[in-house]
Design a protein around this motif. Structure first.
Motif, PDB file in Angstrom:
ATOM      1  N   LEU A  33      15.834  13.958  50.323  1.00  0.00           N
ATOM      2  CA  LEU A  33      16.222  15.152  49.570  1.00  0.00           C
ATOM      3  C   LEU A  33      17.387  14.858  48.650  1.00  0.00           C
ATOM      4  CD1 LEU A  33      15.885  17.939  52.270  1.00  0.00           C
ATOM      5  CD2 LEU A  33      14.302  17.360  50.452  1.00  0.00           C
ATOM      6  N   ALA A  34      18.304  14.015  49.100  1.00  0.00           N
ATOM      7  CA  ALA A  34      19.430  13.643  48.240  1.00  0.00           C
ATOM      8  C   ALA A  34      18.927  12.919  46.997  1.00  0.00           C
ATOM      9  CB  ALA A  34      20.411  12.760  49.008  1.00  0.00           C
ATOM     10  N   LEU A  35      17.897  12.099  47.166  1.00  0.00           N
ATOM     11  CA  LEU A  35      17.299  11.418  46.018  1.00  0.00           C
ATOM     12  C   LEU A  35      16.814  12.445  44.995  1.00  0.00           C
ATOM     13  CD1 LEU A  35      15.982   8.735  44.828  1.00  0.00           C
ATOM     14  CD2 LEU A  35      13.942   9.468  46.056  1.00  0.00           C
ATOM     15  N   VAL A  36      16.237  13.536  45.469  1.00  0.00           N
ATOM     16  CA  VAL A  36      15.709  14.573  44.585  1.00  0.00           C
ATOM     17  C   VAL A  36      16.820  15.444  44.021  1.00  0.00           C
ATOM     18  CG1 VAL A  36      14.244  16.613  44.491  1.00  0.00           C
ATOM     19  CG2 VAL A  36      13.502  14.628  45.783  1.00  0.00           C
ATOM     20  N   VAL A  37      17.708  15.930  44.876  1.00  0.00           N
ATOM     21  CA  VAL A  37      18.722  16.900  44.472  1.00  0.00           C
ATOM     22  C   VAL A  37      19.769  16.305  43.546  1.00  0.00           C
ATOM     23  CG1 VAL A  37      20.559  18.386  45.332  1.00  0.00           C
ATOM     24  CG2 VAL A  37      18.373  18.323  46.503  1.00  0.00           C
ATOM     25  N   CYS A  54       8.104   6.100  37.555  1.00  0.00           N
ATOM     26  CA  CYS A  54       8.489   6.107  38.974  1.00  0.00           C
ATOM     27  C   CYS A  54       9.147   4.796  39.376  1.00  0.00           C
ATOM     28  CB  CYS A  54       7.256   6.298  39.844  1.00  0.00           C
ATOM     29  SG  CYS A  54       6.418   7.851  39.634  1.00  0.00           S
ATOM     30  N   ASP A  55       9.160   3.833  38.478  1.00  0.00           N
ATOM     31  CA  ASP A  55       9.712   2.523  38.796  1.00  0.00           C
ATOM     32  C   ASP A  55      11.176   2.623  39.175  1.00  0.00           C
ATOM     33  OD1 ASP A  55       7.257   1.475  38.148  1.00  0.00           O
ATOM     34  OD2 ASP A  55       7.841   0.939  36.108  1.00  0.00           O
ATOM     35  N   GLY A  56      11.585   1.792  40.086  1.00  0.00           N
ATOM     36  CA  GLY A  56      12.998   1.688  40.405  1.00  0.00           C
ATOM     37  C   GLY A  56      13.494   2.597  41.516  1.00  0.00           C
ATOM     38  N   LEU A  57      12.604   3.299  42.216  1.00  0.00           N
ATOM     39  CA  LEU A  57      13.069   4.102  43.342  1.00  0.00           C
ATOM     40  C   LEU A  57      13.483   3.161  44.468  1.00  0.00           C
ATOM     41  CD1 LEU A  57      10.575   7.098  43.730  1.00  0.00           C
ATOM     42  CD2 LEU A  57      12.950   7.159  43.020  1.00  0.00           C
ATOM     43  N   ALA A  58      14.695   3.352  44.948  1.00  0.00           N
ATOM     44  CA  ALA A  58      15.207   2.495  46.014  1.00  0.00           C
ATOM     45  C   ALA A  58      14.861   3.088  47.376  1.00  0.00           C
ATOM     46  CB  ALA A  58      16.723   2.363  45.887  1.00  0.00           C
ATOM     47  N   THR A  59      14.619   2.244  48.341  1.00  0.00           N
ATOM     48  CA  THR A  59      14.357   2.700  49.704  1.00  0.00           C
ATOM     49  C   THR A  59      15.645   3.266  50.280  1.00  0.00           C
ATOM     50  OG1 THR A  59      12.665   1.005  49.984  1.00  0.00           O
ATOM     51  CG2 THR A  59      13.563   2.002  51.986  1.00  0.00           C
ATOM     52  N   PRO A  60      15.623   4.533  50.714  1.00  0.00           N
ATOM     53  CA  PRO A  60      16.851   5.131  51.234  1.00  0.00           C
ATOM     54  C   PRO A  60      17.198   4.594  52.618  1.00  0.00           C
ATOM     55  CG  PRO A  60      15.042   6.667  51.457  1.00  0.00           C
ATOM     56  CD  PRO A  60      14.509   5.477  50.717  1.00  0.00           C
ATOM     57  N   SER A  61      18.460   4.672  52.974  1.00  0.00           N
ATOM     58  CA  SER A  61      18.927   4.338  54.310  1.00  0.00           C
ATOM     59  C   SER A  61      18.921   5.637  55.113  1.00  0.00           C
ATOM     60  CB  SER A  61      20.337   3.755  54.238  1.00  0.00           C
ATOM     61  OG  SER A  61      20.853   3.603  55.533  1.00  0.00           O
ATOM     62  N   VAL A  62      18.169   5.665  56.203  1.00  0.00           N
ATOM     63  CA  VAL A  62      18.043   6.874  57.013  1.00  0.00           C
ATOM     64  C   VAL A  62      18.712   6.630  58.362  1.00  0.00           C
ATOM     65  CG1 VAL A  62      16.426   8.521  58.016  1.00  0.00           C
ATOM     66  CG2 VAL A  62      15.851   7.362  55.872  1.00  0.00           C
ATOM     67  N   ALA A 106       5.650   4.868  45.249  1.00  0.00           N
ATOM     68  CA  ALA A 106       5.780   5.864  44.187  1.00  0.00           C
ATOM     69  C   ALA A 106       4.745   5.545  43.121  1.00  0.00           C
ATOM     70  CB  ALA A 106       7.184   5.836  43.597  1.00  0.00           C
ATOM     71  N   GLU A 107       4.059   6.577  42.665  1.00  0.00           N
ATOM     72  CA  GLU A 107       3.005   6.389  41.674  1.00  0.00           C
ATOM     73  C   GLU A 107       2.996   7.556  40.695  1.00  0.00           C
ATOM     74  OE1 GLU A 107      -1.890   6.334  41.604  1.00  0.00           O
ATOM     75  OE2 GLU A 107      -0.852   6.371  43.508  1.00  0.00           O
ATOM     76  N   GLU A 108       2.900   7.250  39.411  1.00  0.00           N
ATOM     77  CA  GLU A 108       2.763   8.309  38.413  1.00  0.00           C
ATOM     78  C   GLU A 108       1.381   8.925  38.536  1.00  0.00           C
ATOM     79  OE1 GLU A 108       3.711   7.717  34.325  1.00  0.00           O
ATOM     80  OE2 GLU A 108       5.389   6.403  34.813  1.00  0.00           O
ATOM     81  N   ARG A 109       1.344  10.259  38.477  1.00  0.00           N
ATOM     82  CA  ARG A 109       0.072  10.976  38.534  1.00  0.00           C
ATOM     83  C   ARG A 109      -0.050  11.846  37.294  1.00  0.00           C
ATOM     84  NH1 ARG A 109      -2.454  11.394  43.555  1.00  0.00           N
ATOM     85  NH2 ARG A 109      -4.128  12.066  42.177  1.00  0.00           N
ATOM     86  N   HIS A 110      -1.192  11.781  36.654  1.00  0.00           N
ATOM     87  CA  HIS A 110      -1.474  12.566  35.452  1.00  0.00           C
ATOM     88  C   HIS A 110      -2.820  13.270  35.635  1.00  0.00           C
ATOM     89  CE1 HIS A 110       1.746  10.524  33.186  1.00  0.00           C
ATOM     90  NE2 HIS A 110       1.396   9.469  33.885  1.00  0.00           N
ATOM     91  N   ASP A 111      -2.971  14.423  35.018  1.00  0.00           N
ATOM     92  CA  ASP A 111      -4.249  15.150  35.015  1.00  0.00           C
ATOM     93  C   ASP A 111      -4.743  15.515  36.407  1.00  0.00           C
ATOM     94  OD1 ASP A 111      -4.294  14.940  32.222  1.00  0.00           O
ATOM     95  OD2 ASP A 111      -5.227  12.968  32.350  1.00  0.00           O
ATOM     96  N   LEU A 112      -3.842  15.794  37.327  1.00  0.00           N
ATOM     97  CA  LEU A 112      -4.246  16.207  38.663  1.00  0.00           C
ATOM     98  C   LEU A 112      -4.512  17.705  38.675  1.00  0.00           C
ATOM     99  CD1 LEU A 112      -4.546  15.425  41.732  1.00  0.00           C
ATOM    100  CD2 LEU A 112      -2.225  16.268  41.975  1.00  0.00           C
ATOM    101  N   VAL A 113      -5.557  18.107  39.357  1.00  0.00           N
ATOM    102  CA  VAL A 113      -5.869  19.519  39.558  1.00  0.00           C
ATOM    103  C   VAL A 113      -6.091  19.716  41.049  1.00  0.00           C
ATOM    104  CG1 VAL A 113      -7.494  21.383  39.088  1.00  0.00           C
ATOM    105  CG2 VAL A 113      -6.912  19.758  37.279  1.00  0.00           C
TER     106      VAL A 113
END
Length: 122
Positions: free
Chosen positions: A15-19, A30-38, A48-55
């Motif tokens: 959530l911190a990654l998002v907020v 989506c490139d470059g997302l680091a694995t968080p320390s939990v 992580a993958e870019e998604r386009h034209d999803l319904v």
């Protein structure tokens, strides 16, 4: 109660990654997302993958198809040592035009599952 505390400790880094990602810093990749320390857990995978034209197809809670703006689909799987569990977290991050707000969806306990229509919004 203990399970809830453990779940919150699991979700906080994602959530911190998002907020804390500001709308101005939103990129078109989506490139470059680091694995968080939990704390108290071990992250076993992050994708992580870019998604386009999803319904999102019609379902019991959305009688009409829901078109979704392009987004970065993030899946994180982790485990808590000694608990013999596997937790999967999914987040859809907009690629452009994000207003900086975050809406958490989902449930706990008996509400487990993947509910694409809740991530799609309207």
């Amino acid at each position: 109660m203990r399970r809830t505390v453990r779940l919150m400790a699991t979700l906080l880094p994602l959530l911190a990654l998002v907020v804390f990602a500001s709308p101005a810093s939103a990129t078109s990749s989506c490139d470059g997302l680091a694995t968080p320390s939990v704390p108290g857990a071990r992250v076993t995978s992050l994708s992580a993958e870019e998604r386009h034209d999803l319904v999102v197809p019609p379902g019991p809670f959305n009688p009409e198809p829901i078109p979704v703006a392009p987004f970065c689909q993030v899946f994180m799987t982790l485990t808590h040592p000694g608990a013999n569990d596997t937790v999967t977290v999914a987040v859809w991050l907009p690629l452009t035009g994000w207003n900086g707000r975050f809406q958490g969806t989902g449930g706990g306990g008996y509400a487990a599952g993947f509910f694409g229509f809740t991530l799609a919004g309207r």
